[in-house]
Design an enzyme around this catalytic site. Structure first.
Site, mmCIF file in Angstrom:
data_model
loop_
_atom_site.group_PDB
_atom_site.id
_atom_site.type_symbol
_atom_site.label_atom_id
_atom_site.label_comp_id
_atom_site.label_asym_id
_atom_site.label_seq_id
_atom_site.Cartn_x
_atom_site.Cartn_y
_atom_site.Cartn_z
ATOM 1 N N SER A 177 0.798 -1.267 -0.114
ATOM 2 C CA SER A 177 0.070 -0.011 -0.008
ATOM 3 C C SER A 177 0.887 1.215 -0.092
ATOM 4 C CB SER A 177 -0.845 0.065 1.171
ATOM 5 O OG SER A 177 -1.592 1.094 1.411
ATOM 6 N N TYR A 190 -1.560 -0.485 10.643
ATOM 7 C CA TYR A 190 -1.942 -0.803 9.159
ATOM 8 C C TYR A 190 -0.747 -0.572 8.352
ATOM 9 C CZ TYR A 190 -3.833 -1.067 4.532
ATOM 10 O OH TYR A 190 -3.964 -1.342 3.035
HETATM 11 N N1 LIG Z 1 -8.784 -0.617 -1.028
HETATM 12 C C1 LIG Z 1 -7.760 0.272 -0.704
HETATM 13 O O1 LIG Z 1 -7.817 1.512 -0.689
HETATM 14 C C2 LIG Z 1 -6.335 -0.335 -0.695
HETATM 15 C C3 LIG Z 1 -5.126 0.288 -0.951
HETATM 16 C C4 LIG Z 1 -4.276 -0.305 -0.767
HETATM 17 C C5 LIG Z 1 -3.825 -1.478 -0.625
HETATM 18 N N2 LIG Z 1 -4.867 -2.119 -0.549
HETATM 19 C C6 LIG Z 1 -4.607 -3.634 -0.195
HETATM 20 O O2 LIG Z 1 -5.221 -4.279 -1.383
HETATM 21 C C7 LIG Z 1 -5.544 -5.766 -0.682
HETATM 22 C C8 LIG Z 1 -7.168 -6.046 -1.154
HETATM 23 O O3 LIG Z 1 -7.912 -4.757 -0.516
HETATM 24 P P1 LIG Z 1 -9.376 -4.544 -1.162
HETATM 25 O O4 LIG Z 1 -9.498 -3.251 -1.213
HETATM 26 O O5 LIG Z 1 -9.734 -5.508 -2.159
HETATM 27 O O6 LIG Z 1 -10.233 -5.222 0.278
HETATM 28 P P2 LIG Z 1 -11.450 -5.990 0.441
HETATM 29 O O7 LIG Z 1 -11.884 -5.738 1.814
HETATM 30 O O8 LIG Z 1 -12.452 -5.839 -0.571
HETATM 31 O O9 LIG Z 1 -10.816 -7.749 0.259
HETATM 32 C C9 LIG Z 1 -10.137 -8.232 1.412
HETATM 33 C C10 LIG Z 1 -10.130 -9.790 1.175
HETATM 34 O O10 LIG Z 1 -9.498 -10.378 1.902
HETATM 35 C C11 LIG Z 1 -10.154 -11.137 2.881
HETATM 36 N N3 LIG Z 1 -9.737 -11.493 4.098
HETATM 37 C C12 LIG Z 1 -9.648 -10.820 5.098
HETATM 38 N N4 LIG Z 1 -9.160 -11.339 6.243
HETATM 39 C C13 LIG Z 1 -8.632 -12.730 5.646
HETATM 40 C C14 LIG Z 1 -8.012 -13.818 6.156
HETATM 41 N N5 LIG Z 1 -7.635 -13.859 7.557
HETATM 42 N N6 LIG Z 1 -7.750 -15.025 5.393
HETATM 43 C C15 LIG Z 1 -8.133 -14.972 4.104
HETATM 44 N N7 LIG Z 1 -8.751 -13.959 3.489
HETATM 45 C C16 LIG Z 1 -8.819 -12.860 4.298
HETATM 46 C C17 LIG Z 1 -11.567 -10.863 2.946
HETATM 47 O O11 LIG Z 1 -12.786 -11.952 3.182
HETATM 48 C C18 LIG Z 1 -11.765 -10.140 1.521
HETATM 49 O O12 LIG Z 1 -12.180 -10.768 0.623
HETATM 50 C C19 LIG Z 1 -5.255 -5.594 0.848
HETATM 51 O O13 LIG Z 1 -4.257 -6.415 1.298
HETATM 52 C C20 LIG Z 1 -5.346 -3.936 0.949
HETATM 53 O O14 LIG Z 1 -4.601 -3.802 2.329
HETATM 54 C C21 LIG Z 1 -6.120 -1.694 -0.526
#
Ligand SMILES: NC(=O)c1ccc[n+]([C@@H]2O[C@H](COP(=O)([O-])OP(=O)(O)OC[C@H]3O[C@@H](n4cnc5c(N)ncnc54)[C@H](O)[C@@H]3O)[C@@H](O)[C@H]2O)c1
Length: 309
Positions: A177, A190
């Site tokens: 991120s 985080y």
């Molecule tokens: N959305 C943003 O703004 C953003 C920005 C930068 C980085 N990210 C990173 O991108 C990645 C995906 O995020 P997203 O936005 O798609 O979020 P999201 O919440 O839509 O998806 C996350 C997924 O991870 C799964 N998950 C959570 N805990 C888990 C566990 N213990 N074991 C297995 N699966 C688990 C959830 O069920 C969900 O399906 C993450 O690592 C997040 O930190 C997101």
């Protein structure tokens, strides 16, 4: 005398290779690198049940890859399996796996090796965010964040890297991120997990490089906010420089980076400039820029991922 000649020769080789690597990088800025073929590759995506994970699965389905979908949410993961099939994937496997549990990761990884084969593209994407100020954040939530966002990466590498090394073929993808590049108030736990994930992936890149395991690639992704719901309620004061990213756009760029075997992907591009400034500006100036960009208030409206009914 001969040792002097040796060191001059070493230096000339080093300078020549360095110049070549810079010219090569400049060349690929002008002409995009050819994309590799991932048809038939076994792609494992953690957190495949929603957001980026689901969209990545869809894209790899279209590219003809074999999909291994992991999520703690069984129902959501099954939905992704369904949409991946509809998108053309012929071999898709969904496994319920809580990535925060080391033994569960190892158990499900063994199952995957037996039932599907050696994973050749590993995408550590599962993530959670507490969204609380450090002193308000319960210890168990912080531990959970570390387990999911960082420690799970250790266990998945332990499980799948040996076969990649044996085959001299593999790709390790870390979804970190922008919070893994700069500290942000209200996101301390985080940020710590995302810095750790980035540091680990980068170190493992260096380790595979030093071991001359040239067939193993790494891609580290650092996006600003993306509209997936994870950071629901968060805002940006400067949408021109730091826009909240569209998930389809983010996934298109991630796929492009993987196919072109890029090591780093920061989104939006302005993050590269921020990192450049961070490397030399006085701290006070950095804080003025952060204030100007509204960084101190990005988390003010955070509500986070809505629980599905
Ligand atoms: N959305 C943003 O703004 C953003 C920005 C930068 C980085 N990210 C990173 O991108 C990645 C995906 O995020 P997203 O936005 O798609 O979020 P999201 O919440 O839509 O998806 C996350 C997924 O991870 C799964 N998950 C959570 N805990 C888990 C566990 N213990 N074991 C297995 N699966 C688990 C959830 O069920 C969900 O399906 C993450 O690592 C997040 O930190 C997101």
């Amino acid at each position: 005398m001969s040792s002097n000649l040796e060191s001059v020769k070493d230096m000339l080789v080093f300078l020549g290779k360095s110049l070549f690597s810079i010219l090569e990088a400049l060349f690929f800025q002008l002409i995009p690198k050819p994309k590799k073929n991932v048809a038939g590759e076994i792609v494992l995506i953690t957190g495949a049940g929603s957001g980026l994970g689901r969209l990545l699965a869809l894209q790899f389905a279209r590219l003809g890859s074999v999909l291994v979908l992991w999520d703690v949410n069984k129902e959501a993961n099954e939905e992704t399996l369904q949409v991946a099939r509809e998108a053309g994937a012929t071999r898709v496997y969904a496994y319920t796996c809580d990535c925060s549990q080391r033994e569960e990761v190892y158990r499900v990884a063994d199952q995957v090796k037996k039932e599907v084969g050696d994973v050749s593209i590993l995408i550590n994407n599962a993530g959670i965010v507490t969204g609380k100020k450090f002193l308000d954040c319960p210890d168990d939530l912080m531990e959970k964040s570390l387990d999911v966002n960082f420690k799970a990466h250790l266990w998945t590498y332990k499980a799948f890297l040996p076969a990649m090394i044996a085959n001299n073929h593999g790709h390790l993808v870390c979804i970190s991120s922008s919070a893994g590049l700069v500290g942000v108030n209200g996101l301390a736990d985080y940020c710590a997990t995302k810095f750790a994930a980035l540091g680990f992936a980068e170190s493992m890149f260096v380790e595979t490089f030093a071991e001359k395991q040239a067939g193993i690639k790494t891609t580290i992704v650092c996006p600003f906010f993306i509209k997936t719901g994870m950071f629901e309620g968060c805002t940006t004061k400067c949408p021109t420089l730091l826009p909240i990213l569209d998930p389809e756009y983010a996934v298109r760029k991630i796929i492009e980076a993987i196919l072109q075997e890029k090591l780093y992907l920061y989104m939006p591009k302005f993050l590269y400039f921020i990192m450049f400034l961070k490397s030399f500006l006085p701290v006070e100036t950095g804080m003025l820029i952060a204030d100007y960009l509204g960084i101190f208030h990005v988390m003010d409206g955070f509500t986070g991922q809505k629980k599905k009914a």
